[in-house]
Design a protein around this motif. Structure first.
Motif, PDB file in Angstrom:
ATOM      1  N   LEU A 215      17.023  39.465  48.095  1.00 37.89           N
ATOM      2  CA  LEU A 215      16.812  38.254  48.899  1.00 37.89           C
ATOM      3  C   LEU A 215      16.641  38.574  50.380  1.00 37.89           C
ATOM      4  N   THR A 216      17.570  39.344  50.942  1.00 40.20           N
ATOM      5  CA  THR A 216      17.591  39.554  52.389  1.00 40.20           C
ATOM      6  C   THR A 216      16.935  40.849  52.844  1.00 40.20           C
ATOM      7  N   GLU A 217      16.669  41.765  51.901  1.00 46.80           N
ATOM      8  CA  GLU A 217      16.040  43.059  52.179  1.00 46.80           C
ATOM      9  C   GLU A 217      16.868  43.931  53.125  1.00 46.80           C
ATOM     10  N   VAL A 218      18.193  43.752  53.089  1.00 47.32           N
ATOM     11  CA  VAL A 218      19.112  44.713  53.696  1.00 47.32           C
ATOM     12  C   VAL A 218      19.845  45.393  52.542  1.00 47.32           C
ATOM     13  N   TYR A 219      20.694  46.385  52.829  1.00 47.01           N
ATOM     14  CA  TYR A 219      21.419  47.051  51.757  1.00 47.01           C
ATOM     15  C   TYR A 219      22.349  46.065  51.034  1.00 47.01           C
ATOM     16  N   ASN A 220      22.585  46.342  49.750  1.00 45.28           N
ATOM     17  CA  ASN A 220      23.490  45.477  48.993  1.00 45.28           C
ATOM     18  C   ASN A 220      24.929  46.002  49.033  1.00 45.28           C
ATOM     19  N   ARG A 221      25.841  45.226  48.461  1.00 46.48           N
ATOM     20  CA  ARG A 221      27.264  45.581  48.478  1.00 46.48           C
ATOM     21  C   ARG A 221      27.506  46.905  47.766  1.00 46.48           C
ATOM     22  N   SER A 222      26.809  47.109  46.645  1.00 45.15           N
ATOM     23  CA  SER A 222      26.985  48.334  45.864  1.00 45.15           C
ATOM     24  C   SER A 222      26.635  49.572  46.693  1.00 45.15           C
ATOM     25  N   PHE A 223      25.519  49.503  47.402  1.00 41.05           N
ATOM     26  CA  PHE A 223      25.125  50.643  48.233  1.00 41.05           C
ATOM     27  C   PHE A 223      26.150  50.876  49.335  1.00 41.05           C
ATOM     28  N   PHE A 224      26.601  49.804  49.989  1.00 39.20           N
ATOM     29  CA  PHE A 224      27.529  49.952  51.098  1.00 39.20           C
ATOM     30  C   PHE A 224      28.853  50.564  50.638  1.00 39.20           C
ATOM     31  N   GLU A 225      29.310  50.152  49.448  1.00 42.34           N
ATOM     32  CA  GLU A 225      30.542  50.730  48.913  1.00 42.34           C
ATOM     33  C   GLU A 225      30.365  52.221  48.658  1.00 42.34           C
ATOM     34  N   GLU A 226      29.210  52.589  48.135  1.00 39.65           N
ATOM     35  CA  GLU A 226      28.922  54.011  47.908  1.00 39.65           C
ATOM     36  C   GLU A 226      28.833  54.759  49.241  1.00 39.65           C
TER      37      GLU A 226
ATOM     38  N   ASP B 159      18.714  29.890  50.669  1.00 43.75           N
ATOM     39  CA  ASP B 159      18.283  31.285  50.529  1.00 43.75           C
ATOM     40  C   ASP B 159      17.317  31.671  51.635  1.00 43.75           C
ATOM     41  N   GLU B 160      16.404  30.758  51.975  1.00 42.73           N
ATOM     42  CA  GLU B 160      15.454  31.047  53.042  1.00 42.73           C
ATOM     43  C   GLU B 160      16.160  31.170  54.384  1.00 42.73           C
ATOM     44  N   VAL B 161      17.197  30.361  54.616  1.00 39.73           N
ATOM     45  CA  VAL B 161      17.993  30.482  55.837  1.00 39.73           C
ATOM     46  C   VAL B 161      18.634  31.870  55.911  1.00 39.73           C
TER      47      VAL B 161
ATOM     48  N   ALA C 166      19.024  37.325  58.165  1.00 42.61           N
ATOM     49  CA  ALA C 166      19.050  38.775  57.928  1.00 42.61           C
ATOM     50  C   ALA C 166      17.955  39.472  58.731  1.00 42.61           C
ATOM     51  N   TYR C 167      16.781  38.856  58.787  1.00 46.20           N
ATOM     52  CA  TYR C 167      15.684  39.418  59.584  1.00 46.20           C
ATOM     53  C   TYR C 167      16.068  39.465  61.058  1.00 46.20           C
ATOM     54  N   CYS C 168      16.737  38.420  61.532  1.00 44.22           N
ATOM     55  CA  CYS C 168      17.177  38.363  62.922  1.00 44.22           C
ATOM     56  C   CYS C 168      18.207  39.471  63.202  1.00 44.22           C
ATOM     57  N   ILE C 169      19.118  39.705  62.249  1.00 42.29           N
ATOM     58  CA  ILE C 169      20.110  40.775  62.406  1.00 42.29           C
ATOM     59  C   ILE C 169      19.422  42.132  62.506  1.00 42.29           C
ATOM     60  N   LYS C 170      18.454  42.389  61.621  1.00 46.45           N
ATOM     61  CA  LYS C 170      17.734  43.665  61.641  1.00 46.45           C
ATOM     62  C   LYS C 170      16.965  43.850  62.955  1.00 46.45           C
ATOM     63  N   SER C 171      16.444  42.754  63.487  1.00 49.07           N
ATOM     64  CA  SER C 171      15.624  42.825  64.698  1.00 49.07           C
ATOM     65  C   SER C 171      16.446  43.067  65.955  1.00 49.07           C
ATOM     66  N   HIS C 172      17.733  42.762  65.914  1.00 43.72           N
ATOM     67  CA  HIS C 172      18.560  42.860  67.116  1.00 43.72           C
ATOM     68  C   HIS C 172      19.665  43.905  66.996  1.00 43.72           C
ATOM     69  N   THR C 173      19.505  44.813  66.039  1.00 42.64           N
ATOM     70  CA  THR C 173      20.406  45.958  65.930  1.00 42.64           C
ATOM     71  C   THR C 173      19.582  47.237  66.011  1.00 42.64           C
TER      72      THR C 173
ATOM     73  N   TYR D 214      27.307  41.701  52.361  1.00 37.70           N
ATOM     74  CA  TYR D 214      28.618  42.026  51.804  1.00 37.70           C
ATOM     75  C   TYR D 214      29.120  40.962  50.836  1.00 37.70           C
ATOM     76  N   GLY D 215      28.648  39.741  51.032  1.00 38.50           N
ATOM     77  CA  GLY D 215      29.025  38.636  50.151  1.00 38.50           C
ATOM     78  C   GLY D 215      27.920  37.606  50.156  1.00 38.50           C
ATOM     79  N   GLY D 216      28.223  36.354  49.769  1.00 35.75           N
ATOM     80  CA  GLY D 216      27.196  35.321  49.706  1.00 35.75           C
ATOM     81  C   GLY D 216      26.470  35.123  51.018  1.00 35.75           C
ATOM     82  N   ASP D 217      27.213  34.789  52.086  1.00 36.71           N
ATOM     83  CA  ASP D 217      26.599  34.586  53.398  1.00 36.71           C
ATOM     84  C   ASP D 217      27.250  35.489  54.443  1.00 36.71           C
ATOM     85  N   GLU D 218      27.786  36.582  53.991  1.00 37.72           N
ATOM     86  CA  GLU D 218      28.492  37.505  54.875  1.00 37.72           C
ATOM     87  C   GLU D 218      27.766  38.847  54.929  1.00 37.72           C
ATOM     88  N   PHE D 219      27.586  39.352  56.147  1.00 35.91           N
ATOM     89  CA  PHE D 219      26.929  40.636  56.366  1.00 35.91           C
ATOM     90  C   PHE D 219      27.896  41.582  57.074  1.00 35.91           C
TER      91      PHE D 219
END
Length: 425
Positions: free
Chosen positions: A276-287, A322-324, A329-336, A345-350
């Motif tokens: 959905l957000t095209e950032v890493y998922n929880r599984s990857f981050f845990e690894e 979902d679109e929100v 997520a795109y805004c987060i990627k653009s400003h980091t 990390y969760g439903g609406d948590e990054f």
């Protein structure tokens, strides 16, 4: 070279010398007098290399054997043996999957060099992930030949679908990344340095390099033994069809390797990314954090949660919400920073893991991000986020503890009304 070899000799050719070569090198050799017997062996045992006597037998005679061999063993290397290599047209043999052709009295070192190239390449591949329909003649072949001598070394049937470019130096204006294979004349001045330069160049470092020589010149063998990245050596005095067959096999296996690794990369990407957000998922981050026990003093953990996201979901529906999330997520990627690891990390948590950053810089990035999100419309509505930051002090901190502290900071920001950044640590 240790390999399990199958010798198929329905034509009755004397292959005792080749069999002895392999046995003296501790290679288990299985013998089959008929194609049916060969298929039974292949069906019950793992084979690394097939040696097939083709003398006095037509390609059509082996057609069924080749087709079954492809299905059963996928990319098993196949070397054909004949009594005399004359002016035969081997294009049909290439189309069936033959990788190389040798005489029954072939030199041991030459046979082993050819075999090792094929077996080594095949051993790094998983045939279940590569295309089975690309076994024969490769189409749209692109070959770069670095030489001062433009004598033709391939047969016409092979050249009918080849783009062959001659050069004497490495032209930086040419896109060598688009070529399948690189041929280097061992008579070129400073040929060793030239091969090393090809291996160091970003566009050619993964390309097969074949050194060419003639029967009066052993320079290529000496260069090959220097281990400077040369895949194989090729005698231009050999039968043109044999040369065509060998180069076709190198191109074939290189394309299969590229196809295999592209599939692996795609699978890794799909298993690591939140669709959905095209950032890493929880599984990857845990690894990711499992290999990093401690968050160093020059790092930061940032947790971001969308304010009142449940009400957005309830009021406008899942598709709208979902679109929100996707836009945020795109805004987060653009400003980091590109080096920051961002995950849903969760439903609406990054969560963001930042390397080589001070608490001041992490706080400044979070503030800019918070202000940017609150000032823009996402899918037609205004949103805000609560941000928590943990910056470990001088002593290293357990990374999961750092995440928990950042999470607590985020909840403190949310409880104070949202659209706020809180930092601890």
């Amino acid at each position: 070279m240790i390999a399990r070899v199958l010798v198929v000799n329905e034509g009755g050719l004397d292959l005792s010398l080749i069999e002895r070569y392999f046995r003296e090198s501790f290679c288990p050799v299985k013998k089959a007098k008929t194609l049916e017997e060969a298929l039974r062996i292949i069906g019950h045992e793992r084979i690394d290399l097939t040696v097939l006597a083709i003398d006095k037998l037509s390609c059509k005679y082996f057609a069924d054997f080749f087709s079954i061999l492809r299905v059963v063993e996928g990319l098993i290397p196949l070397i054909a043996v004949t009594k005399t290599i004359g002016n035969f047209d081997f294009s049909d043999w290439i189309a069936c999957g033959v990788d190389d052709i040798v005489q029954f009295d072939v030199d041991k070192d030459d046979l082993f060099r050819r075999s090792e190239v094929l077996i080594d390449t095949k051993s790094r591949m998983c045939s279940s992930l590569v295309k089975q329909d690309a076994m024969g003649v490769q189409s749209h072949k692109r070959i770069a030949y670095f030489t001062q001598n433009r004598e033709q070394v391939f047969d016409q049937s092979f050249l009918s679908d080849v783009y062959l470019q001659y050069a004497e130096t490495l032209d930086r204006c040419v896109d060598y990344a688009g070529f399948d294979i690189l041929l280097v004349d061992s008579n070129l001045r400073n040929a060793a340095e030239f091969c090393a330069m090809l291996k160091l160049d970003e566009n050619t470092k993964n390309k097969p390099i074949v050194l060419t020589y003639n029967k009066f010149n052993k320079t290529a063998l000496n260069l090959f033994n220097l281990r400077i990245g040369v895949t194989a050596i090729m005698d231009t005095f050999d039968n043109k069809s044999v040369n065509s067959c060998r180069i076709n096999s190198y191109i074939k296996y290189k394309r299969h390797l590229d196809d295999f690794f592209s599939k692996v990369k795609k699978n890794i990407y799909l298993s690591s990314i939140d669709i959905l957000t095209e950032v890493y998922n929880r599984s990857f981050f845990e690894e990711y954090i499992s290999h990093r026990a401690y968050a160093l003093s020059n790092s930061a953990v940032v947790v971001i949660d969308v304010d009142k996201f449940k009400s957005i979901n309830d009021k406008f529906g899942h598709t709208f919400a979902d679109e929100v999330l996707r836009r945020i997520a795109y805004c987060i990627k653009s400003h980091t920073r590109p080096t920051d690891v961002i995950a849903r990390y969760g439903g609406d948590e990054f969560v963001i893991f930042m390397h080589n950053i001070s608490s001041f810089e992490a706080h400044a990035i979070a503030l800019r991000l918070k202000d940017k999100i609150s000032s823009e419309k996402f899918n037609g509505i205004f949103c805000s986020v609560s941000v928590g930051i943990c910056c470990p002090g001088k002593d290293s901190m357990n990374i999961r503890e750092a995440i928990n502290i950042a999470d607590q900071s985020m909840y403190m920001a949310k409880q104070s009304g949202g659209n706020t950044v809180r930092i601890l640590g």
